[in-house]
Design a protein around this motif. Sequence first.
Motif, mmCIF file in Angstrom:
data_model
loop_
_atom_site.group_PDB
_atom_site.id
_atom_site.type_symbol
_atom_site.label_atom_id
_atom_site.label_comp_id
_atom_site.label_asym_id
_atom_site.label_seq_id
_atom_site.Cartn_x
_atom_site.Cartn_y
_atom_site.Cartn_z
ATOM 1 N N VAL A 102 -14.482 11.218 4.670
ATOM 2 C CA VAL A 102 -13.919 11.238 3.051
ATOM 3 C C VAL A 102 -12.292 11.548 3.083
ATOM 4 O O VAL A 102 -11.592 10.956 2.591
ATOM 5 C CB VAL A 102 -14.746 12.084 2.175
ATOM 6 N N PHE A 103 -12.218 12.943 3.610
ATOM 7 C CA PHE A 103 -10.876 13.505 3.735
ATOM 8 C C PHE A 103 -10.000 12.472 4.302
ATOM 9 O O PHE A 103 -8.894 12.231 3.817
ATOM 10 C CB PHE A 103 -10.841 14.666 4.305
ATOM 11 N N ALA A 104 -10.428 11.950 5.402
ATOM 12 C CA ALA A 104 -9.442 11.089 6.329
ATOM 13 C C ALA A 104 -9.255 9.795 5.402
ATOM 14 O O ALA A 104 -7.828 9.417 5.508
ATOM 15 C CB ALA A 104 -10.290 10.662 7.610
ATOM 16 N N PHE A 105 -10.185 9.529 4.911
ATOM 17 C CA PHE A 105 -9.847 8.251 4.139
ATOM 18 C C PHE A 105 -8.816 8.398 3.194
ATOM 19 O O PHE A 105 -8.186 7.668 2.837
ATOM 20 C CB PHE A 105 -11.118 7.499 3.431
ATOM 21 N N LEU A 106 -9.197 9.421 2.262
ATOM 22 C CA LEU A 106 -8.270 9.895 1.102
ATOM 23 C C LEU A 106 -7.105 10.061 1.598
ATOM 24 O O LEU A 106 -5.823 9.624 1.074
ATOM 25 C CB LEU A 106 -8.711 10.969 0.376
ATOM 26 N N ARG A 107 -6.650 10.825 2.728
ATOM 27 C CA ARG A 107 -5.530 11.009 3.310
ATOM 28 C C ARG A 107 -4.603 9.914 3.821
ATOM 29 O O ARG A 107 -3.632 9.658 3.466
ATOM 30 C CB ARG A 107 -5.766 12.123 4.554
ATOM 31 N N THR A 108 -5.541 8.950 4.178
ATOM 32 C CA THR A 108 -4.596 7.512 4.693
ATOM 33 C C THR A 108 -4.529 6.972 3.464
ATOM 34 O O THR A 108 -3.142 6.324 3.409
ATOM 35 C CB THR A 108 -5.843 6.833 5.592
ATOM 36 N N PHE A 109 -5.091 7.013 2.425
ATOM 37 C CA PHE A 109 -4.693 6.300 1.164
ATOM 38 C C PHE A 109 -3.389 6.968 0.685
ATOM 39 O O PHE A 109 -2.637 6.280 0.259
ATOM 40 C CB PHE A 109 -5.946 6.335 0.337
ATOM 41 N N TYR A 110 -3.510 8.229 0.800
ATOM 42 C CA TYR A 110 -2.412 9.096 0.130
ATOM 43 C C TYR A 110 -1.173 8.680 0.963
ATOM 44 O O TYR A 110 0.146 8.264 0.412
ATOM 45 C CB TYR A 110 -2.436 10.506 0.240
ATOM 46 N N PHE A 111 -1.177 8.772 2.259
ATOM 47 C CA PHE A 111 -0.128 8.327 3.227
ATOM 48 C C PHE A 111 0.650 7.226 3.066
ATOM 49 O O PHE A 111 1.788 6.839 3.377
ATOM 50 C CB PHE A 111 -0.568 8.502 4.845
ATOM 51 N N SER A 112 -0.133 6.128 2.538
ATOM 52 C CA SER A 112 0.376 4.707 2.506
ATOM 53 C C SER A 112 1.073 4.507 1.205
ATOM 54 O O SER A 112 1.998 3.573 1.174
ATOM 55 C CB SER A 112 -1.164 3.782 2.112
ATOM 56 N N PHE A 113 1.163 5.675 0.275
ATOM 57 C CA PHE A 113 2.268 5.571 -0.664
ATOM 58 C C PHE A 113 3.599 6.813 -0.204
ATOM 59 O O PHE A 113 4.163 7.015 -0.914
ATOM 60 C CB PHE A 113 1.792 6.310 -1.800
ATOM 61 N N THR A 114 3.457 7.083 0.921
ATOM 62 C CA THR A 114 4.621 8.123 1.516
ATOM 63 C C THR A 114 5.355 7.604 2.542
ATOM 64 O O THR A 114 4.941 6.362 3.341
ATOM 65 C CB THR A 114 3.888 9.447 1.796
ATOM 66 N N PRO A 167 5.292 14.598 4.253
ATOM 67 C CA PRO A 167 5.375 13.250 3.766
ATOM 68 C C PRO A 167 6.259 13.223 2.364
ATOM 69 O O PRO A 167 6.237 14.334 1.503
ATOM 70 C CB PRO A 167 4.085 12.896 3.283
ATOM 71 N N LYS A 168 6.930 12.265 2.168
ATOM 72 C CA LYS A 168 7.836 11.741 0.869
ATOM 73 C C LYS A 168 7.227 10.854 0.126
ATOM 74 O O LYS A 168 7.095 9.631 0.739
ATOM 75 C CB LYS A 168 9.182 11.597 1.198
ATOM 76 N N TRP A 169 6.811 10.948 -1.153
ATOM 77 C CA TRP A 169 6.461 10.139 -1.820
ATOM 78 C C TRP A 169 7.122 8.887 -2.167
ATOM 79 O O TRP A 169 8.417 8.903 -2.732
ATOM 80 C CB TRP A 169 6.046 10.508 -3.309
ATOM 81 N N VAL A 170 6.803 7.655 -1.980
ATOM 82 C CA VAL A 170 7.828 6.564 -2.095
ATOM 83 C C VAL A 170 6.927 5.353 -2.897
ATOM 84 O O VAL A 170 7.569 4.335 -3.051
ATOM 85 C CB VAL A 170 8.035 5.752 -0.759
ATOM 86 N N GLY A 171 5.792 5.441 -3.384
ATOM 87 C CA GLY A 171 4.992 4.612 -4.399
ATOM 88 C C GLY A 171 4.762 3.413 -3.516
ATOM 89 O O GLY A 171 4.165 3.562 -2.353
ATOM 90 N N LEU A 172 4.742 2.220 -3.928
ATOM 91 C CA LEU A 172 4.246 1.206 -3.463
ATOM 92 C C LEU A 172 5.259 0.541 -2.172
ATOM 93 O O LEU A 172 4.738 -0.742 -1.729
ATOM 94 C CB LEU A 172 4.001 -0.051 -4.581
ATOM 95 N N ALA A 173 6.460 1.185 -2.244
ATOM 96 C CA ALA A 173 7.474 0.621 -1.185
ATOM 97 C C ALA A 173 6.677 0.083 0.130
ATOM 98 O O ALA A 173 7.086 -0.915 0.490
ATOM 99 C CB ALA A 173 8.509 1.485 -0.931
ATOM 100 N N ASN A 174 5.913 0.872 0.685
ATOM 101 C CA ASN A 174 5.100 0.438 1.981
ATOM 102 C C ASN A 174 4.499 -0.838 1.947
ATOM 103 O O ASN A 174 4.844 -1.765 2.845
ATOM 104 C CB ASN A 174 4.308 1.477 2.525
#
Lengths: 364, 454
Positions: free
Chosen positions: A28-40, A48-55
């Motif tokens: 659960v934690f891993a999945f959420l974190r990957t999800f979070y990383f995908s916006f950074t 990590p720096k937040w970049v929104g949908l840029a990735n």
Amino acid sequence: MRRARFVEAVYALTFLLPYLLTLLVFFVFAFLRTFYFSFTDYDLFHSPKWVGLANYLALFREPLFVQAFKNTLAYALIVTLAQTVLALGLAAVLNQKLVGITFFRTVYYIPSILSSAAVTLIFLWLYQRKGFVNFASAWILTYAPILATAAGLFLLLQALQVIWERRRGLPVHFFDPALATVSLLLAGAGTALLWWYGVVEPRSDVVVNLVWLNTRRTWLGIPIPLWAIILQNVYTTVPTFMLLYLAGLQDVPKNLYEAAAIDGATPWQQFRYVTVPLLRPLTFLVITLGLIGTLQLFDQVALFGSAAPLESKITLAYYVYNNVFPSAATPRVGDASAAAIVLALLTLVVVLLQRRFGVSERGF
Amino acid sequence: MRRRWARAGWIYGTLLFFGLIFIGPFYVSFLASLKDNPLEWPFRFRFAQVSPLNWRAAWKLGLAGAGDPWLGGFAPGAKVDLEVTYFVPQGASAEPPRVRIPRRRAGAGLGAVVDEPFAADYAKVGALEVVARVPGTLAEKPGTFYRYRIRIEYPGSGPRIDRLPMDLELSRSAFRAGVRFVSATLAPNRIERRGRVASWDSLTPGLVGYVMKNYVRVFKESKSLSTGQSLFWRWTVNSFFVALVKVITNLLFAAMAGYALARMRFPGKHLLFLLMLFTMMVPGQVLFISNYLVLRDGIFGLSRLFGAPTLLNSLWGLILSGVVGSSAVFIMKQFFESIPKEIEEAALIDGASPAQTFFRVVLPMATPALGALTILVFQGTWNEFFWPLVVLTSPQDIYTLPIGLLSFRNAYGQVGDWGLILAGAFLSMVPIIVLFVVFQRYFIEGVSFSGLKG
């Protein structure tokens, strides 16, 4: 009563505790974190720096990702289709009460229990320029005239025999096994005679020098090294799925075939109108398992290593890994995470499609 | 009747044909793993290592070299005799070949770093003795076959040496005059310089050392830089360790969780079940980034309490994330749902606690499912590639077998030493194949269990 409920829940929690902990931390934690990383924007070391949908937007503009996406889809579709069709076909042929089937089952099973690392290394050797694949192809091409003659003679003899028998008023279908044995023996003898008198001869000018690995060439729009992996995986997964089908075929009532045979159905019609519909739920399972498995293709790509160029073999799973641990570059965890989420979404689509169409099927 | 027999014939023929196709690649690559040159073209099914004559010679020479008919060697007091035959055409002078004991390092890759004694420093080569002269023809040229005996001794004392390499070289003039190597008691490993030099990797190989040379090399040539131990052996031990620990934890924890899910009532049960199904489908590549960081930082810094700042590059770290898998829990849950409740209820009514009931009554009944699970977990862990690749990077001593095979492939693939790579691949399969042949029934059950999961 409420107390009993409470005690039971506490017990359940105790029993579940190790599983719950691993599930929470490593899933659960891993999945959420990957999800979070995908916006950074993240490199494993600085925060990590937040970049929104840029990735996500950047991904589909990156040629390597698009290539990985295409490769993954092509690979998953081709392998799943091929292994399902072949496994079903083989199972239908082998669906007999046989003495000694256990032995063959053991033999068929072995390729699928071995580690992908060992099997891929073996296939890497087979695919070498002077490897066995090229050698065997050269051999087959050399003897193609002989083999073609034998096959032609077989069909001719079989046709003659069947026509003869039917003239005599006996109802035989085209692939009557007894007649086929006679045809086979006669065709073999005939071919040997023709060869002896030099009417047909093996070709002498065959050179097979296929480059399977170190090439950027494509066939039908799919890179050759990816075809090499496709062949390898169809090869190792067909036996497993075939055994799954064989188990399923045991449950098909025999009297259905008898009834169909009495109504005059040919073996092909029996297969088409009895076997295939009855096995539909199993086929959905096989396709779903196949797609989920093939979407994750990673091991073979990593083991092919420097033998094949990156863009000719890269898949989504490998793209993710390669961006987190690139050789001699800064990790691009944001891009990797976005690609990982795309991969997860693809899997989810497959599962949802199966839920939508697979389970409700009753088989008829 | 006739038709039934013919039909059975066709079915078994087809079965055999497909068996051949499925096993064929493994068979030919196994043959290649025995060869001196696995990439030889055209591919041959009969070669030196599968000839019984060479087996006998290798056995005897191993015995003569070090008293070890299996692995051979070169030990003090050895007297090794080899007979070689050369063809000398009519008119040419019968010049014998020159015997040389070269200083050849073992392999190119990981093995090249280890210093070993050379046989050249200890061996004494005796004079060539002509044993027989037989007139005959070679390639339609008349001449004489000379049979020489070469004697190599190990006088005095010294270390036991693994290999006794030898080159037999014809002079240029003799070669030009048509003198040719014909045969030897033990076939040479290579013919070099267009036939002028016959070369042996070891004159005293022993049976295993000759036939399975590459397999012996897998163990001997991959040495750890820090301990000098055989790396391949180390990887095998690591793989066994990880697989066994994971089997034990999975059996215990999955049975407990599966039992709770199958029999007990608690809030959020359905949600947990859905989550479990979901985890079984999510690719590992989606989860590994966070899991890698968790291990790197030592489970949120907790492992520091036990003196381990990071869990990367450790087998325990590798095990930790997989102590209990969702599919294992799923299999146990399905199993517990399929067995009748009455026995447990009787135990509960007799006053046993749920824990007692579980360990004394339920677990013993679950043997078939636990058996299938053991096989599935062991096989899955033994073959696992992706997660160990992320967790284990250095030193090489910490690898498991699949990662070790990848490092073999990177070290030897470039130089084309396929014999070693193939031998490593086959060796890594042995435990799984043994397990499969012994516990076949459980394998099949495992498939039907996990087949339920759609």
